[in-house]
Design a protein around this motif. Structure first.
Motif, short mmCIF file in Angstrom:
data_model
loop_
_atom_site.label_atom_id
_atom_site.label_comp_id
_atom_site.label_asym_id
_atom_site.label_seq_id
_atom_site.Cartn_x
_atom_site.Cartn_y
_atom_site.Cartn_z
N PRO A 85 0.73 -1.12 -0.16
CA PRO A 85 -0.18 0.01 -0.16
C PRO A 85 0.94 1.16 0.23
O PRO A 85 2.02 1.24 0.61
CB PRO A 85 -0.73 -0.20 1.22
CG PRO A 85 -0.80 -1.47 1.68
CD PRO A 85 0.56 -1.97 1.08
N MET A 86 0.46 2.39 -0.52
CA MET A 86 1.21 3.57 -0.58
C MET A 86 1.33 4.25 0.57
O MET A 86 2.49 4.48 0.81
CB MET A 86 0.34 4.64 -1.37
CG MET A 86 0.18 4.27 -2.89
SD MET A 86 1.75 4.10 -3.70
CE MET A 86 2.47 5.67 -3.42
N PRO A 87 0.43 4.02 1.63
CA PRO A 87 1.16 4.58 2.97
C PRO A 87 2.27 3.72 3.58
O PRO A 87 3.20 4.38 4.15
CB PRO A 87 -0.26 4.38 3.89
CG PRO A 87 -1.37 4.35 2.95
CD PRO A 87 -0.82 3.80 1.89
N THR A 88 2.27 2.47 3.16
CA THR A 88 3.45 1.69 3.61
C THR A 88 4.78 2.03 2.90
O THR A 88 5.77 2.18 3.49
CB THR A 88 3.21 0.13 3.40
OG1 THR A 88 1.89 -0.27 4.37
CG2 THR A 88 4.07 -0.71 3.96
N ARG A 89 4.67 2.31 1.67
CA ARG A 89 5.67 2.72 0.78
C ARG A 89 6.29 4.04 1.58
O ARG A 89 7.55 4.21 1.71
CB ARG A 89 5.38 2.89 -0.74
CG ARG A 89 5.23 1.68 -1.22
CD ARG A 89 4.81 2.01 -2.89
NE ARG A 89 5.76 2.58 -3.59
CZ ARG A 89 5.98 2.08 -4.78
NH1 ARG A 89 5.01 1.22 -5.34
NH2 ARG A 89 6.84 2.59 -5.68
N GLY A 90 5.39 4.72 1.77
CA GLY A 90 5.90 6.38 2.34
C GLY A 90 6.73 6.19 3.88
O GLY A 90 7.45 6.38 4.03
N ILE A 91 6.05 4.92 4.70
CA ILE A 91 6.57 4.69 6.05
C ILE A 91 7.99 4.08 5.75
O ILE A 91 8.81 4.54 6.38
CB ILE A 91 5.68 3.92 7.01
CG1 ILE A 91 4.37 4.61 7.25
CG2 ILE A 91 6.35 3.28 7.90
CD1 ILE A 91 4.64 5.68 8.15
N ILE A 92 8.34 3.23 4.85
CA ILE A 92 9.45 2.74 4.64
C ILE A 92 10.43 3.58 4.13
O ILE A 92 11.55 3.56 4.31
CB ILE A 92 9.45 1.42 3.68
CG1 ILE A 92 8.44 0.40 4.31
CG2 ILE A 92 10.78 0.91 3.42
CD1 ILE A 92 8.25 -0.66 3.44
N ARG A 93 10.20 4.54 3.31
CA ARG A 93 10.87 5.69 2.70
C ARG A 93 11.30 6.43 3.66
O ARG A 93 12.52 6.89 4.05
CB ARG A 93 10.19 6.29 1.72
CG ARG A 93 11.03 7.56 0.96
CD ARG A 93 10.20 8.18 -0.41
NE ARG A 93 9.12 8.78 0.13
CZ ARG A 93 7.95 8.24 -0.17
NH1 ARG A 93 7.62 7.00 -0.68
NH2 ARG A 93 6.81 8.93 0.21
N GLN A 94 10.48 6.80 4.64
CA GLN A 94 10.53 7.82 5.93
C GLN A 94 11.68 7.17 6.60
O GLN A 94 12.93 7.82 7.19
CB GLN A 94 9.59 8.01 6.65
CG GLN A 94 9.70 9.05 7.68
CD GLN A 94 8.50 9.26 8.75
OE1 GLN A 94 7.67 8.64 8.38
NE2 GLN A 94 8.79 9.86 9.77
N PHE A 95 11.83 5.92 7.01
CA PHE A 95 12.54 5.08 7.83
C PHE A 95 14.06 5.00 7.12
O PHE A 95 15.03 5.12 7.79
CB PHE A 95 12.19 3.65 8.09
CG PHE A 95 13.20 2.54 8.76
CD1 PHE A 95 13.54 2.84 9.85
CD2 PHE A 95 13.86 1.78 7.69
CE1 PHE A 95 14.56 2.04 10.45
CE2 PHE A 95 14.74 0.87 8.39
CZ PHE A 95 15.16 0.78 9.70
N LEU A 96 14.17 4.68 5.72
CA LEU A 96 15.34 4.77 5.01
C LEU A 96 16.01 5.92 5.10
O LEU A 96 17.13 6.11 5.23
CB LEU A 96 15.27 4.16 3.69
CG LEU A 96 14.94 2.67 3.56
CD1 LEU A 96 14.28 2.36 2.34
CD2 LEU A 96 15.82 1.90 4.32
N GLU A 97 15.09 6.99 5.03
CA GLU A 97 15.73 8.51 4.98
C GLU A 97 16.31 9.02 6.26
O GLU A 97 17.46 9.67 6.40
CB GLU A 97 14.81 9.54 4.81
CG GLU A 97 14.23 9.30 3.14
CD GLU A 97 13.12 10.31 2.82
OE1 GLU A 97 12.57 10.96 3.71
OE2 GLU A 97 12.83 10.58 1.38
N GLN A 98 15.73 8.27 7.37
CA GLN A 98 16.38 8.32 8.62
C GLN A 98 17.80 7.87 8.72
O GLN A 98 18.45 8.18 9.50
CB GLN A 98 15.47 7.73 9.62
CG GLN A 98 14.21 8.69 10.03
CD GLN A 98 13.41 8.12 10.96
OE1 GLN A 98 13.52 7.11 11.46
NE2 GLN A 98 12.18 8.91 11.47
N GLN A 99 18.11 6.69 7.94
CA GLN A 99 19.24 6.00 7.95
C GLN A 99 20.18 6.88 7.03
O GLN A 99 21.27 6.13 6.59
CB GLN A 99 19.08 4.54 7.70
CG GLN A 99 17.88 3.90 8.22
CD GLN A 99 17.76 4.13 9.76
OE1 GLN A 99 18.99 3.80 10.42
NE2 GLN A 99 16.69 4.25 10.20
#
Length: 244
Positions: free
Chosen positions: A161-175
Motif C-alpha cells: 500500500p502507498m502509505p506503507t511505501r511512504g513509511i518505509i521511505r521515511q525510515f530509510l531516509e532516517q538512515q
C-alpha cells in the motif's frame, strides 16, 4: 532507530464499537500460562483479536526494545468505563499511515502479544495477520539464469500500500538513504510462483554494514511471508526500478 515524528503524541478516535464477547474470550486466554500456550491457543487468539474491544495504555505509544513504536492495548478493567479501541478499525484509521505496531498488555512486563507493523499491513491487505509462506526453499545467494523467465514490474497497491511505501521511505531516509528504489519480481520455483520485493539497497550502494543492518528492520515493515532481495539498480533491472 528511534520513533517516527508523529504530529500528535497520542491517537484519539471516537466511535469504535468492538465485540465484548471476544474481549472476554481473550481475557480468559490471557489467564493461560505462557508456557502452555500452543497452536490451538494461538488460533483462538487470532480469531478474536481483530474485533475485540480494548482499552489503551498510558502512554498510548511506546518504543519497543526493537526501537520501533507500538500502540498499547489492554484488556479493559471490569465494570469501569473505557474508550474502546478495535484493531480492525485502527489499522485503516491510523496505523497504516503512522507506521506503528500494536502490543497487547505490555504493562505485564511480558506482553501477551506483539503485532509488528508488517503484521498489520498484512491484515489490511488480506484480512488476516499472518499468511502462510510459499513452500519454497530459497538459496542464500540468488542467481538469475540467462534463460530464466522473470517478470519484473512495480508492486501493486494490494501488495504494498502507498502509505506503507511512504513509511518505509521515511525510515530509510532516517538512515541517510535518500534515493531508495524498488521493483517486484515474479519467478518460478518448481510449481510455485514467488513474488519478491526488490530494493536497490545493495552493499555496493549503501555499504555492506548498513545493507546487512537493514535486513531485520526492513522486514518489520512487511508481511512475514514476503521475500525481499537487493539488486544493482544499474543492472538488468534498471528500467524497472522506481523511487520508493
Amino acid at each position: 532507530m528511534g520513533l517516527f515524528n508523529f504530529r500528535k503524541k497520542g491517537v484519539e478516535k471516537e466511535g469504535y464499537q468492538g465485540d465484548l464477547g471476544k474481549t472476554a474470550a481473550l481475557a480468559a486466554l490471557f489467564e493461560v500460562a505462557g508456557t502452555t500456550r500452543d497452536a490451538t491457543w494461538e488460533k483462538k487468539f487470532l480469531a478474536d483479536a481483530a474485533e475485540a474491544s480494548f482499552a489503551c495504555g498510558d502512554p498510548q505509544i511506546i518504543q519497543g526494545p526493537d526501537g520501533f513504536p507500538y500502540f498499547q492495548l489492554q484488556i479493559p478493567v471490569p465494570n469501569q468505563p473505557f474508550q474502546c479501541y478495535v484493531v480492525q478499525h485502527m489499522v485503516s484509521d491510523f496505523i497504516l499511515d503512522r507506521g506503528i505496531g500494536v502490543v497487547i498488555n505490555a504493562q505485564k512486563g511480558q506482553p501477551d502479544w506483539v503485532f509488528t507493523y508488517g503484521d498489520l499491513v498484512n491484515f489490511a491487505i488480506k484480512g488476516e495477520f499472518y499468511t502462510a509462506s510459499p513452500a519454497v526453499q530459497l538459496p542464500q545467494q540468488e542467481v538469475i539464469q540467462q534463460q530464466e523467465e522473470v517478470l519484473v514490474g512495480q508492486p501493486s497497491e494490494e501488495f504494498l500500500p502507498m502509505p506503507t511505501r511512504g513509511i518505509i521511505r521515511q525510515f530509510l531516509e532516517q538512515q541517510g538513504i535518500r534515493d531508495p528504489k524498488i521493483a517486484l519480481m515474479s519467478r518460478q520455483y518448481g510449481e510455485e510462483v514467488l513474488q519478491e520485493l526488490v530494493t536497490n539497497l545493495t552493499p555496493e550502494k549503501v555499504g555492506r554494514q548498513l545493507s546487512e543492518a537493514l535486513q531485520t528492520p526492513m522486514r518489520w515493515f512487511l508481511p512475514r511471508h514476503y521475500s525481499m532481495v537487493a539488486m544493482d539498480e544499474n543492472g538488468s533491472f534498471n528500467d524497472h526500478f522506481e523511487p520508493l
